[in-house]
Design a protein around this motif. Structure first.
Motif, PDB file in Angstrom:
ATOM      1  N   ARG A 170     -22.382  11.507  -0.506  1.00 25.19           N
ATOM      2  CA  ARG A 170     -23.622  10.767  -0.731  1.00 25.19           C
ATOM      3  C   ARG A 170     -24.075  10.933  -2.182  1.00 25.19           C
ATOM      4  O   ARG A 170     -24.556   9.979  -2.801  1.00 25.19           O
ATOM      5  N   ARG A 171     -23.907  12.125  -2.705  1.00 21.41           N
ATOM      6  CA  ARG A 171     -24.357  12.372  -4.074  1.00 21.41           C
ATOM      7  C   ARG A 171     -23.642  11.476  -5.077  1.00 21.41           C
ATOM      8  O   ARG A 171     -24.284  10.873  -5.949  1.00 21.41           O
ATOM      9  N   VAL A 172     -22.327  11.373  -4.976  1.00 18.98           N
ATOM     10  CA  VAL A 172     -21.590  10.593  -5.967  1.00 18.98           C
ATOM     11  C   VAL A 172     -21.639   9.106  -5.678  1.00 18.98           C
ATOM     12  O   VAL A 172     -21.720   8.288  -6.607  1.00 18.98           O
ATOM     13  N   GLU A 173     -21.613   8.725  -4.414  1.00 15.65           N
ATOM     14  CA  GLU A 173     -21.668   7.302  -4.065  1.00 15.65           C
ATOM     15  C   GLU A 173     -23.009   6.685  -4.443  1.00 15.65           C
ATOM     16  O   GLU A 173     -23.072   5.563  -4.962  1.00 15.65           O
ATOM     17  N   LEU A 174     -24.089   7.413  -4.192  1.00 13.99           N
ATOM     18  CA  LEU A 174     -25.440   6.879  -4.367  1.00 13.99           C
ATOM     19  C   LEU A 174     -26.126   7.440  -5.606  1.00 13.99           C
ATOM     20  O   LEU A 174     -27.356   7.390  -5.705  1.00 13.99           O
ATOM     21  N   ASN A 175     -25.334   7.951  -6.543  1.00 13.50           N
ATOM     22  CA  ASN A 175     -25.931   8.599  -7.713  1.00 13.50           C
ATOM     23  C   ASN A 175     -26.864   7.665  -8.462  1.00 13.50           C
ATOM     24  O   ASN A 175     -26.595   6.484  -8.636  1.00 13.50           O
ATOM     25  N   GLU A 187     -14.511  13.648  -7.875  1.00 12.53           N
ATOM     26  CA  GLU A 187     -13.122  14.074  -7.806  1.00 12.53           C
ATOM     27  C   GLU A 187     -12.290  13.340  -8.848  1.00 12.53           C
ATOM     28  O   GLU A 187     -12.640  12.244  -9.299  1.00 12.53           O
ATOM     29  N   THR A 188     -11.175  13.927  -9.223  1.00 11.66           N
ATOM     30  CA  THR A 188     -10.248  13.272 -10.134  1.00 11.66           C
ATOM     31  C   THR A 188      -9.787  11.951  -9.544  1.00 11.66           C
ATOM     32  O   THR A 188      -9.401  11.877  -8.375  1.00 11.66           O
ATOM     33  N   GLY A 189      -9.875  10.893 -10.334  1.00 10.79           N
ATOM     34  CA  GLY A 189      -9.452   9.578  -9.875  1.00 10.79           C
ATOM     35  C   GLY A 189     -10.540   8.766  -9.210  1.00 10.79           C
ATOM     36  O   GLY A 189     -10.305   7.612  -8.815  1.00 10.79           O
ATOM     37  N   ASP A 190     -11.742   9.304  -9.093  1.00 11.59           N
ATOM     38  CA  ASP A 190     -12.847   8.598  -8.467  1.00 11.59           C
ATOM     39  C   ASP A 190     -13.376   7.534  -9.430  1.00 11.59           C
ATOM     40  O   ASP A 190     -13.958   7.860 -10.473  1.00 11.59           O
ATOM     41  N   ASN A 239     -14.004   7.536   5.249  1.00 10.72           N
ATOM     42  CA  ASN A 239     -12.822   7.111   4.499  1.00 10.72           C
ATOM     43  C   ASN A 239     -12.940   5.684   3.985  1.00 10.72           C
ATOM     44  O   ASN A 239     -12.312   5.338   2.970  1.00 10.72           O
ATOM     45  N   GLN A 240     -13.751   4.862   4.637  1.00 13.27           N
ATOM     46  CA  GLN A 240     -14.017   3.540   4.050  1.00 13.27           C
ATOM     47  C   GLN A 240     -14.648   3.682   2.672  1.00 13.27           C
ATOM     48  O   GLN A 240     -14.299   2.955   1.739  1.00 13.27           O
ATOM     49  N   ILE A 241     -15.570   4.605   2.548  1.00 11.14           N
ATOM     50  CA  ILE A 241     -16.247   4.845   1.267  1.00 11.14           C
ATOM     51  C   ILE A 241     -15.273   5.447   0.262  1.00 11.14           C
ATOM     52  O   ILE A 241     -15.211   5.017  -0.907  1.00 11.14           O
ATOM     53  N   ARG A 242     -14.504   6.419   0.685  1.00  8.01           N
ATOM     54  CA  ARG A 242     -13.561   7.087  -0.222  1.00  8.01           C
ATOM     55  C   ARG A 242     -12.468   6.127  -0.703  1.00  8.01           C
ATOM     56  O   ARG A 242     -12.111   6.122  -1.882  1.00  8.01           O
TER      57      ARG A 242
END
Length: 467
Positions: free
Chosen positions: A405-410, A306-309, A375-378
């Motif tokens: 999961r895809r973006v956090e654990l990429n 997402e934008t800003g990630d 939301n902790q992850i986000r």
């Protein structure tokens, strides 16, 4: 203090004997008469089990390709790289004689044999404190379970070996054990490991109670046992999210508060035998010594943020217009494929996302605990919280967790396994606009082919459908 795996003559016997066998190493080749009479000698075998995880067939090289390159997350810079062996994985054009699969199979069973040796002999070793005996038993049970978990997800039915094999010939003819029995053994191993492992270890890199609970939670999630997964994942304590996502992968910050289990690597040891190749292989060919152009992040993955990630720019860089992962870069590396980078197998963010997923699958609750975990992850990623207005039902929450999961654990070796366990692999890959070209897959491609060398050695082992 780092837990560094120093190979010994004993270990070298295990890795290089019986190449024409099923890679179950006979006792006569393990050591001299009277071996394993002391705690120090059994420690060598335990270290050998950890060393097995570090091998090229497992986390030293192949697992990232088998867990990511098969997915929509990465592609090969050139499909002809390395004689096309990894390119075959990328475009689902695998042959059963592919050496990547052969090496993974062999190294996995060598690692399992190491674990079985410890389990067979440790009770007979005098003068070991009970707490050390419990810990070492729990550690090798964890390693064996992790290795079988990888094998069963890659190949399906596989031979199950839970005893030290002193004569390879007695092993032949048993064929492939059904997936259900493999999972039963994995669950049994991890349940016992949980009862024996301490919450913390004096040496970084050793398995803990938290690691065993986290892995068992992942196993139950894979099997759709959501209540059991929730129980185990709730038992993972003593860890926390790091405030800065990039710090998770910093060499100076290895084995940090978010990391639950890492495979340890160390540059500059044993003629560069203990370093990680990750710092090299993901770089664009020709940009650094030994760069191979493997496993590049796809445009599809880049666009999934997402934008800003903040995770995108902390994870993905570019060289010569080609994307590469930033998670495994070692600026201090002076010898190709000898990086300091550990490989994180399980971390706390993974646990939180698995727990959120399991809670949702057990029963969607608007703005319930699963939202808090998500939301902790986000929020750590610099993104706003989501609520029931954004995700009004189980299906929308499920879809969002999959992308989170895809973006956090990429590039951390989860994506292909996540696609398979959620039933999305065929649909996702057939819709994927791959940089490697067009392909179409069916359910037969959810498993890799059994290495032909194993079928040639033991004709009771059959091939997977479609190969």
């Amino acid at each position: 203090m780092k837990f560094i795996y120093i190979p010994t003559i004993f270990i070298s016997f295990l890795f290089f004997s019986c190449e024409d066998k099923l890679d179950i190493i006979p006792e006569t080749e393990i050591g001299r008469d009277g071996f394993f009479q002391s705690a120090s000698e059994i420690e060598q075998v335990v270290s050998g089990a950890y060393n097995g995880l570090q091998s090229d067939g497992l986390y030293g090289f192949n697992i990232p390709f088998l867990g990511e390159l098969r997915s929509d997350n990465t592609y090969e810079e050139a499909l002809s790289n390395n004689n096309g062996d990894y390119g075959q994985i990328d475009v689902f054009d695998l042959s059963s004689i592919n050496p990547v699969l052969d090496q993974t199979w062999k190294d996995a069973y060598v690692c399992i044999q190491q674990c079985n040796i410890v389990l067979n002999r440790i009770e007979k070793i005098p003068n070991i404190k009970q707490e050390i005996k419990n810990s070492r038993t729990g550690e090798v049970l964890f390693i064996r379970a992790l290795t079988y978990f990888n094998l069963v997800r890659l190949f399906g039915d596989i031979p199950l070996v839970t005893k030290e094999t002193t004569d390879p010939n007695t092993f032949f003819g048993q064929g492939r054990t059904p997936v259900s029995e493999i999972y039963n053994q994995i669950i049994s191993d991890l349940t016992e490991a949980i009862s024996k492992l301490p919450a913390t270890q004096s040496q970084a890199g050793r398995a803990t109670n938290g690691a065993a609970n986290a892995l068992l939670g992942k196993v139950h999630l894979t099997l759709g046992n959501y209540a059991q997964a929730i129980t185990n994942l709730n038992n993972v304590s003593g860890y926390s999210l790091l405030p800065d996502y990039a710090d998770i992968f910093s060499i100076e910050n290895e084995n940090n508060a978010e990391s639950i289990f890492e495979v340890q690597f160390k540059r500059g040891v044993n003629n560069a035998e203990e370093g990680s190749p990750y710092a090299t292989i993901f770089r664009v060919s020709g940009t650094v010594a030994g760069a191979r152009g493997n496993n590049h992040p796809t445009q599809d993955l880049y666009d999934a943020f997402e934008t800003g990630d903040v995770r995108r720019d902390a994870s993905i860089g570019q060289e010569k217009g080609v994307r590469y992962t930033l998670k495994y870069i070692d600026p201090g590396m002076t010898v190709a494929q000898d990086g300091e980078n550990n490989v994180i197998v399980i971390r706390y963010a993974d646990v939180l996302l698995m727990l959120a997923e399991a809670l949702n699958e057990q029963g969607y609750q608007a703005n319930g605990r699963a939202f808090d975990l998500l939301n902790q992850i986000r929020n750590r990623a610099g993104l706003t919280s989501l609520n029931a207005t954004n995700l009004p039902d189980k299906e929308s929450f499920r879809a969002h967790i999959a992308n989170e999961r895809r973006v956090e654990l990429n590039l951390e070796n989860h994506r292909w396994f996540d696609l398979v366990r959620t039933g999305k692999a065929v649909e996702t890959m057939n819709a994927h606009n791959s940089e490697s070209g067009d392909f179409t897959i069916d359910n037969n491609k959810l498993l890799y082919p059994i290495p032909q060398s194993q079928i040639n050695t033991d004709n009771s082992i059959t091939q997977n459908p479609g190969y």
